[in-house]
Design a protein around this motif. Structure first.
Motif, PDB file in Angstrom:
ATOM      1  N   GLN A  76      -5.859  32.625  12.881  1.00 41.81           N
ATOM      2  CA  GLN A  76      -6.269  31.384  13.535  1.00 41.81           C
ATOM      3  C   GLN A  76      -5.363  30.227  13.125  1.00 41.81           C
ATOM      4  O   GLN A  76      -4.945  29.422  13.966  1.00 41.81           O
ATOM      5  N   VAL A  77      -5.045  30.135  11.828  1.00 43.63           N
ATOM      6  CA  VAL A  77      -4.150  29.069  11.355  1.00 43.63           C
ATOM      7  C   VAL A  77      -2.772  29.221  11.986  1.00 43.63           C
ATOM      8  O   VAL A  77      -2.166  28.233  12.419  1.00 43.63           O
ATOM      9  N   ASP A  79      -2.043  30.659  14.846  1.00 40.25           N
ATOM     10  CA  ASP A  79      -2.140  30.292  16.266  1.00 40.25           C
ATOM     11  C   ASP A  79      -2.183  28.778  16.450  1.00 40.25           C
ATOM     12  O   ASP A  79      -1.527  28.228  17.345  1.00 40.25           O
ATOM     13  N   ARG A  80      -2.951  28.102  15.601  1.00 39.67           N
ATOM     14  CA  ARG A  80      -3.032  26.630  15.696  1.00 39.67           C
ATOM     15  C   ARG A  80      -1.686  25.986  15.393  1.00 39.67           C
ATOM     16  O   ARG A  80      -1.292  25.015  16.048  1.00 39.67           O
ATOM     17  N   ARG A  83       0.483  26.439  18.391  1.00 36.92           N
ATOM     18  CA  ARG A  83       0.096  25.516  19.466  1.00 36.92           C
ATOM     19  C   ARG A  83       0.564  24.093  19.149  1.00 36.92           C
ATOM     20  O   ARG A  83       1.056  23.377  20.028  1.00 36.92           O
ATOM     21  N   ALA A  84       0.407  23.673  17.891  1.00 39.80           N
ATOM     22  CA  ALA A  84       0.838  22.332  17.499  1.00 39.80           C
ATOM     23  C   ALA A  84       2.346  22.194  17.648  1.00 39.80           C
ATOM     24  O   ALA A  84       2.855  21.159  18.111  1.00 39.80           O
TER      25      ALA A  84
END
Length: 124
Positions: A76-77, A79-80, A83-84
């Motif tokens: 999740q980290v 992926d974030r 995205r950022a």
């Protein structure tokens, strides 16, 4: 008639026989107690083995769940962060001048903060 030595040997022999019987009796009682203790230890081991096995399985399952949770969080980290990064790159492409001014202002603010921290350490 018995000699004095023969007369003295009678009670000594009886005393030795009594001591020998006491030693043999103590050995029998000790052996019985040790056999009973060994049986109790064996019984306890038989009772404890399934509980230890269940505990081991529960700990293994708990460790696996923890590992899965950490792996999921790491994904999740990641992926974030991606995205950022994509959002930042898109902003830089759409607004290059603004992005450069924001980067310069951020760099200047960080340099000012580092300068303040360095001065406060030198004074302390």
């Amino acid at each position: 008639m018995m000699t004095p030595i023969e007369q003295a040997n009678g009670p000594v022999d009886q005393l030795a026989a009594t001591a020998d019987n006491a030693i043999k009796s103590t050995q029998r009682v000790t052996n019985a107690a040790l056999d009973s203790l060994a049986g109790s230890v064996h019984d306890m081991r038989e009772l404890a083995a399934p509980a230890l096995q269940r505990s081991s399985e529960q700990l293994s399952a708990l460790a696996q769940r923890g590992l899965n949770a950490v792996t999921d969080s790491a994904h999740q980290v990641r992926d974030r962060a991606l995205r950022a990064s994509d959002t930042t790159l898109g902003y830089i492409k759409d607004e290059p001048v603004k992005a450069m001014l924001i980067a310069a202002a951020t760099g200047a603010a960080l340099m000012a903060l580092i300068g303040l921290l360095t001065r406060s350490r030198e004074r302390a």
